[in-house]
Design an enzyme around this catalytic site. Structure first.
Site, PDB file in Angstrom:
ATOM      1  N   HIS A   5       0.801  -1.232   0.000  1.00  0.00           N
ATOM      2  CA  HIS A   5       0.000   0.000   0.000  1.00  0.00           C
ATOM      3  C   HIS A   5       0.830   1.277   0.000  1.00  0.00           C
ATOM      4  O   HIS A   5       0.269   2.353   0.221  1.00  0.00           O
ATOM      5  CB  HIS A   5      -0.919   0.039   1.222  1.00  0.00           C
ATOM      6  CG  HIS A   5      -2.138  -0.805   1.099  1.00  0.00           C
ATOM      7  ND1 HIS A   5      -3.278  -0.402   0.430  1.00  0.00           N
ATOM      8  CD2 HIS A   5      -2.412  -2.041   1.559  1.00  0.00           C
ATOM      9  CE1 HIS A   5      -4.199  -1.351   0.488  1.00  0.00           C
ATOM     10  NE2 HIS A   5      -3.695  -2.366   1.171  1.00  0.00           N
ATOM     11  N   LYS A  35      -8.628  14.283   4.371  1.00  0.00           N
ATOM     12  CA  LYS A  35      -7.760  13.109   4.383  1.00  0.00           C
ATOM     13  C   LYS A  35      -6.736  13.307   5.493  1.00  0.00           C
ATOM     14  O   LYS A  35      -6.649  14.376   6.094  1.00  0.00           O
ATOM     15  CB  LYS A  35      -7.072  12.910   3.038  1.00  0.00           C
ATOM     16  CG  LYS A  35      -6.265  14.114   2.552  1.00  0.00           C
ATOM     17  CD  LYS A  35      -5.695  13.875   1.162  1.00  0.00           C
ATOM     18  CE  LYS A  35      -6.786  13.836   0.111  1.00  0.00           C
ATOM     19  NZ  LYS A  35      -6.596  12.825  -0.899  1.00  0.00           N
ATOM     20  N   ARG A  36      -5.976  12.269   5.769  1.00  0.00           N
ATOM     21  CA  ARG A  36      -4.927  12.360   6.774  1.00  0.00           C
ATOM     22  C   ARG A  36      -4.000  13.529   6.446  1.00  0.00           C
ATOM     23  O   ARG A  36      -3.658  13.761   5.291  1.00  0.00           O
ATOM     24  CB  ARG A  36      -4.152  11.041   6.806  1.00  0.00           C
ATOM     25  CG  ARG A  36      -3.059  10.940   7.834  1.00  0.00           C
ATOM     26  CD  ARG A  36      -2.630   9.485   7.964  1.00  0.00           C
ATOM     27  NE  ARG A  36      -2.273   8.898   6.672  1.00  0.00           N
ATOM     28  CZ  ARG A  36      -1.017   8.860   6.199  1.00  0.00           C
ATOM     29  NH1 ARG A  36      -0.027   9.357   6.901  1.00  0.00           N
ATOM     30  NH2 ARG A  36      -0.768   8.286   5.031  1.00  0.00           N
ATOM     31  N   LYS A  90       0.569  14.898   1.046  1.00  0.00           N
ATOM     32  CA  LYS A  90      -0.801  15.132   0.582  1.00  0.00           C
ATOM     33  C   LYS A  90      -1.043  16.620   0.301  1.00  0.00           C
ATOM     34  O   LYS A  90      -2.042  16.993  -0.291  1.00  0.00           O
ATOM     35  CB  LYS A  90      -1.804  14.592   1.598  1.00  0.00           C
ATOM     36  CG  LYS A  90      -1.739  13.064   1.729  1.00  0.00           C
ATOM     37  CD  LYS A  90      -2.710  12.537   2.758  1.00  0.00           C
ATOM     38  CE  LYS A  90      -2.589  11.036   2.962  1.00  0.00           C
ATOM     39  NZ  LYS A  90      -3.117  10.250   1.823  1.00  0.00           N
ATOM     40  N   THR A  94      -8.723   6.449  -1.895  1.00  0.00           N
ATOM     41  CA  THR A  94     -10.117   6.034  -2.084  1.00  0.00           C
ATOM     42  C   THR A  94     -11.058   7.215  -1.848  1.00  0.00           C
ATOM     43  O   THR A  94     -12.195   7.196  -2.323  1.00  0.00           O
ATOM     44  CB  THR A  94     -10.499   4.877  -1.141  1.00  0.00           C
ATOM     45  OG1 THR A  94     -10.155   5.210   0.205  1.00  0.00           O
ATOM     46  CG2 THR A  94      -9.790   3.595  -1.545  1.00  0.00           C
ATOM     47  N   LYS A 124     -14.728   8.382  -3.676  1.00  0.00           N
ATOM     48  CA  LYS A 124     -15.969   8.754  -2.986  1.00  0.00           C
ATOM     49  C   LYS A 124     -16.493  10.086  -3.499  1.00  0.00           C
ATOM     50  O   LYS A 124     -17.708  10.266  -3.698  1.00  0.00           O
ATOM     51  CB  LYS A 124     -15.714   8.813  -1.475  1.00  0.00           C
ATOM     52  CG  LYS A 124     -15.386   7.459  -0.862  1.00  0.00           C
ATOM     53  CD  LYS A 124     -14.725   7.585   0.495  1.00  0.00           C
ATOM     54  CE  LYS A 124     -14.101   6.259   0.907  1.00  0.00           C
ATOM     55  NZ  LYS A 124     -13.205   6.364   2.073  1.00  0.00           N
TER      56      LYS A 124
END
Length: 847
Positions: free
Chosen positions: A374, A565-566, A571, A673, A677
Site C-alpha cells: 500500500h 484526508k490524513r 498530501k 479512495t 468517494k
C-alpha cells in the site's frame, strides 16, 4: 409434545420476532428489546436506549443469516478468504445494516409512527475508530463487497479498546482526546470466549528430538497472553450471505495470581493482567519511543498468531481436513506489511506445533498468503530491529533467518555472482542496525503480490520492488482499489440516490457500471435542474451541520472546495492553503474584484508526533481566522476545518463537494479512495497524475478532470537533479508574497515566527515539490472558477463523473481478487423461511 400438536392444528401465519421483516414484527421486537434488554419503558428511554434496542433487533436478523451462512459454507466445504488487517475502519453499522437489509425507508416510517427521527437515533452510534484512514476503510469496503458477492470470508484484526484519538481543535491546534468508543457498549459484537487461544512472547528456545529422532525446537516463553475473539457480522446487500469480522482482544491467561497476593504483593498479583491487556489497549501507539515500537510489534504478532491458530483449528477440527491441503481450502490476504509476520508464524505452527517437515510446511505457507502493498514511501516500508525481534519473538526470528537462508540460495542460483543483488533482496537489512524487512518477508512468503492502482503497481515493479519483480514477475499484478456504493452513495447521499433511482432503478447498487445509463439524460434540462437540486440539498445539509457545530455561516451557493484526508506533507494541504492566500491577496489588492465565491473545507488528523502536520492544521485555522473575518473578503472566501474527521463525520461531506482536492505529489499516493468517494457523488477532481487519479481521469474523461502539476517521471527527474527552490521563490511574485506573509506573522501576530519552520522547509528543502507545482495549481484553479460560472457545463461534468465511476466499486476489485488471485467462487446462501414445525429436526453438533 403439546406445543407441536398446537402448531399442527393452528392455521395462523407465524412470523418470528427475531427474524421477521414486517413492520409490525419489527416494532414488537424493538419494544421487547427496549423492555427486556435495555430495561426501559418507552416513556423513560434515552435516545441511546432506543439506538441499542433497534440495533439488537437488527442484529437478530443478521445473526439468523450468519448462522445459516456459516453452516452452508461448512456443509459445502467452500474455499474461503481470510483478510488480515491491523485496521478495520468500519464506521457506524446501524444505517449500513438497514440499507443492506432493505429496511432503511421502512425503519424511518416505523420511527415516524413513534414520533421519532431516525437520523437522531442513527447519530447516537459511536464511531469504532479502529483505523487511521484509508487502509482500514478499504478493508471495511472489501468486507462489505465480499459479503454482497457471496464470498465465504472472514476479516481478522485487533479489537482496540481505545481507537484512533478523537480530535479537538483548540486555538487552531489539534488536541488528541481518548477515543472511548466502547463506553456505552457495542451491540454489534459477540464475544466468543470458548474460541480463545494462547499467544507467546519473549523467553528462549530449546532443541529436542521427537520420537522419530527428528530435530525439533520448543519455544519457552516468558509471557503467555490469551486472545479472545469478538465477532461482528457483516451483512451483504440484499443477500442472505453474511461474512464476519473477528477482532482479537488480549487478556492475561490468569487474571489474578494468588501466590503473589498471599505474599502481600497485591500489585504483583494483577501486574500480568495489566501488561497483557495493554497489547490491545490502543490503536498504533506512538512508535517513536522504544516501548511503543515493542508494543506495536506485539500487537501485530498477537492478532496474526491468534488468527492462524483459529483458521488451523477450523480447517482441521471443524472441516476435518489434513493440514497438507490447508492452502487448497483457505487463502489469507495480508493487508500491507502489518500482518507480514504471519509468514514466519505459519511456519512455526506447522513445523513446531504440528511437526510438519520444513519443505512441506514452506509449500503450504507460500501457497496460502497473498500480499497487498500500500505504499511507495520508503519510511512506510516496515522494518524491525533484529535485536528487538530476538527479544520479543525469539522463535520467529530463528525461522525468519532460516527462511532468508533458503531464499538467498535461490537468488544466488538465479542471479549468480551478483553480491549487490543479494544485499538488496535479503530479508535481513545489514546496513547500520540489523533489521528485518517485513515487505521482503511478505513477498518471499506469498504466492501473489499486488499494488492498488496502475501507477502504484508500475512504480513497485520498476523501482521499489524491481529486484523481486525480476525474480518472480508472475507473482505481481495490479488490483485498483474500490469503495462500496452502498455506504458511499446509497446511504450517505439520499437526495442524489433517490434521483438516480427514479431514472435508472436501483441495480447500480450491486453493479456500479449501471450508472452509465445516466449519460442518456446529460442534455435533459429538467434532469440537470434535478441534479443541481440534489447537490444543493447535500450542500445545505453540510452547511447546517457546520453552523451547528462550528458556528460558521457558509453559503451553499458557493463552490464547495473540499480536501479531507490524513494530514501529511505529501498530501499537500499547505498547497491548498497557498491558493487560499493567493485569492485573499487578489481581493486585498482589488476589493471589487469579481471572483467565484468558494468555501474551502478541510478535515483530517495528524499523527500525534508529526509536528509539521500539526503545524499545517494550525496554519489552515490561522488563515481561516483572518480570511473569515476580513470585511474586504465579504464572504467570498470561507475556510472551515471540520474537527475529528472520520467515517461518521464524512457522511455529509462527500455528497456536498463540488471540487475534490487530490493534490498529492505525483508518485507518492498509492491509490487513494477518498478521490473515488467524491467522484461517485458528482464532485469534479482537481488533481495530479498520482495514484488512482490517473484511472479516474481515464474513466470520466480528460475534459471532466482538472489536471495540474508534474507527473511521476518529472518528479523523479527533478529530484534527481538540482531543484532550485530559491529561484522559484524569487521568480514567482505571487508565491513569494504568500510565503513572506506566512513567515512575517501576518496570520500569527501573537507569535510572528510560528510558521517559520514550515516556510523554511519549503524554501530550502521542499521534498514534495509544492513550489514546483504552485503556478500550475493556481492556473488550474482559475480554470475551475471559470468553469463553475457556467452552471450548465459544470452540472454536465458532475453527472458524467458519477455516471462513469463504475470501475471504482469495491465489488469490481473483489471480483478481480477472487478470479485472478484467490481462486474463490461465490456460494449463494439461500435461507428457508422460518418454520416453527422444523424445531423437532434440530440436531446439536459439538464444533
Amino acid at each position: 409434545m403439546a406445543s407441536k400438536a398446537i402448531m399442527e392444528k393452528s392455521d395462523l401465519k407465524i412470523e418470528d420476532d427475531r427474524t421477521g421483516l414486517e413492520s409490525e414484527t419489527i416494532q414488537r421486537a424493538f419494544l421487547d428489546n427496549l423492555f427486556y434488554v435495555q430495561g426501559k419503558r418507552p416513556e423513560n428511554a434515552t435516545k441511546n436506549d432506543l439506538y441499542l434496542a433497534i440495533s439488537y433487533t437488527i442484529r437478530d436478523r443478521i445473526m439468523h443469516r450468519w448462522l445459516n451462512s456459516n453452516k452452508y459454507y461448512t456443509d459445502n466445504d467452500a474455499r474461503a478468504v481470510g483478510y488480515l488487517s491491523a485496521e478495520f475502519l468500519m464506521g457506524p453499522q446501524l444505517g449500513n445494516n438497514l440499507i443492506n437489509l432493505g429496511l432503511f425507508d421502512q425503519m424511518g416510517k416505523i420511527f415516524d409512527s413513534f414520533g421519532l427521527d431516525i437520523n437522531e437515533i442513527l447519530d447516537q452510534e459511536e464511531e469504532p475508530g479502529l483505523g487511521n484512514g484509508g487502509l482500514g476503510r478499504l478493508a471495511a469496503c472489501f468486507l462489505d463487497s465480499m459479503a454482497t458477492l457471496n464470498i465465504p470470508s472472514v476479516g481478522y484484526g485487533i479489537r482496540y479498546e481505545f481507537g484512533i484519538f478523537d480530535q479537538e481543535i483548540r486555538d487552531g491546534w489539534q488536541v488528541e482526546i481518548t477515543d472511548k468508543w466502547l463506553k456505552f457498549g457495542n451491540p454489534w459484537e459477540i464475544p466468543r470466549n470458548e474460541a480463545s487461544v494462547e499467544v507467546k512472547f519473549g523467553g528462549h528456545t530449546g532443541v529436542y528430538h521427537d520420537e522419530e529422532g527428528n530435530h525439533r525446537v520448543a519455544w519457552h516463553p516468558d509471557q503467555v497472553v490469551l486472545a479472545i475473539p469478538y465477532d461482528t457480522l457483516i451483512l451483504g446487500y440484499l443477500t442472505d450471505n453474511t461474512a464476519v469480522l473477528r477482532l482479537w482482544k488480549s487478556e492475561a491467561s490468569e487474571s489474578f495470581y494468588f501466590q503473589e497476593y498471599n505474599r502481600g504483593n497485591y500489585y504483583g498479583a494483577v501486574e500480568e493482567k495489566v501488561t497483557s491487556e495493554n497489547i490491545t489497549k490502543v490503536l498504533y501507539p506512538n512508535d517513536e519511543q522504544e516501548s511503543g515500537k515493542t508494543l506495536r510489534l506485539m500487537q501485530q504478532y498477537f492478532f496474526v498468531s491468534a488468527t492462524l491458530q483459529d483458521t488451523i483449528r477450523f480447517h482441521c477440527k471443524v472441516r476435518k481436513h489434513s493440514l497438507e491441503i490447508f492452502h487448497e481450502k483457505i487463502t489469507l490476504q495480508l493487508n500491507d506489511t502489518h500482518p507480514a509476520i504471519a509468514v514466519a508464524e505459519m511456519m512455526r505452527l506447522l513445523i513446531d506445533e504440528h511437526l510438519m517437515d520444513w519443505d512441506k510446511a514452506w509449500y503450504v505457507t507460500t501457497n496460502t498468503f497473498g500480499y497487498t502493498n500500500h505504499t511507495l514511501l520508503p519510511e512506510a516500508l516496515e522494518t524491525w530491529p533484529v535485536a528487538k525481534m530476538e527479544h520479543t519473538l525469539p522463535r520467529l526470528m530463528e525461522i525468519i533467518l532460516e527462511i532468508n537462508h533458503h531464499f538467498l540460495e535461490e537468488v544466488r542460483q538465479k542471479f549468480p555472482n551478483d553480491a549487490a543483488r543479494i544485499t538488496r533482496m535479503s530479508i535481513i537489512g545489514e546496513g547500520g542496525v540489523r533489521h528485518v524487512r517485513m515487505a521482503h518477508l511478505a513477498i518471499v512468503g506469498s504466492y501473489a503480490v499486488n499494488g492498488v492502482a496502475q501507477l502504484h503497481t508500475e512504480l513497485l515493479t520498476s523501482k521499489v520492488l524491481v529486484n523481486f519483480f525480476e525474480m518472480w514477475p508472475e507473482k505481481f499484478s495490479n488490483k485498483t482499489n474500490g469503495i462500496t456504493p452502498r455506504r458511499w452513495l446509497l446511504l450517505n447521499n439520499p437526495s442524489l440516490a433517490e434521483l438516480i433511482n427514479s431514472k435508472i432503478g436501483i441495480d447500480w447498487a450491486i453493479d456500479l457500471y449501471e450508472l452509465k445509463k445516466l449519460e442518456q439524460y446529460i442534455e435533459n434540462e429538467t434532469f440537470q435542474k434535478q441534479w443541481q437540486k440534489a447537490k444543493h440539498a447535500a450542500k445545505d445539509r453540510l452547511a447546517k451541520k457546520i453552523k451547528k457545530n462550528l458556528g460558521i455561516d457558509v453559503d451553499p451557493k458557493t463552490l464547495f472546495d473540499i480536501q479531507v484526508k490524513r494530514i501529511h506533507e505529501y498530501k499537500r494541504q499547505h498547497l491548498n492553503v497557498l491558493h487560499i492566500i493567493t485569492l485573499y491577496n487578489r481581493i486585498k489588492a482589488n476589493p471589487a474584484i469579481d471572483i467565484v465565491p468558494r468555501t474551502f473545507i478541510f478535515g483530517g488528523k495528524a499523527a500525534p508526533a508529526y509536528h509539521m502536520a500539526k503545524l499545517i492544521i494550525k496554519l489552515i485555522n490561522a488563515v481561516g481566522d483572518v480570511v473569515n473575518h476580513d470585511p474586504d473578503v465579504d464572504g467570498r472566501i470561507k475556510v472551515v476545518f471540520i474537527p475529528d474527521y472520520n467515517v461518521k463525520n464524512s457522511q455529509e461531506v462527500y455528497p456536498a463537494a463540488d471540487l475534490s482536492e487530490q493534490i498529492s505529489t505525483a508518485g507518492k499516493e498509492a491509490s487513494g479512495t477518498g478521490n473515488m468517494k467524491f467522484t461517485m457523488n458528482g464532485a469534479l477532481t482537481i488533481g495530479t497524475m498520482d495514484g488512482a487519479n490517473i484511472e479516474i481521469r481515464e474513466e470520466v474523461g480528460e475534459e471532466n478532470f482538472f489536471l495540474f502539476g508534474l507527473n511521476a517521471q518529472e518528479v523523479f527527474d527533478l529530484k534527481s537533479g538540482f531543484y532550485d527552490t530559491i529561484a522559484i521563490y524569487h521568480e514567482n511574485e505571487a508565491l513569494k508574497q504568500c510565503l513572506d506573509m506566512i513567515s512575517s506573522g501576518h496570520f500569527s501576530p501573537d507569535q510572528p515566527d510560528r510558521f517559520q519552520s514550515l516556510v523554511d522547509a519549503l524554501k530550502y528543502h521542499d521534498p514534495y515539490l509544492l513550489l514546483a507545482d504552485y503556478q500550475s495549481y493556481i492556473d488550474c484553479q482559475d480554470r475551475v472558477s471559470e468553469c463553475f460560472r457556467d452552471q450548465v457545463k459544470w452540472t454536465k461534468m458532475s453527472i458524467l463523473n458519477t455516471a462513469r465511476c463504475g470501475k471504482f466499486s469495491s465489488d469490481r476489485t473483489i471480483k478481480e481478487y477472487c478470479e485472478e488471485i484467490w481462486k474463490v467462487n461465490p456460494v449463494k446462501v439461500e435461507i428457508p423461511a422460518y418454520d416453527p414445525k422444523n424445531i423437532e429436526n434440530v440436531a446439536f453438533e459439538n464444533q
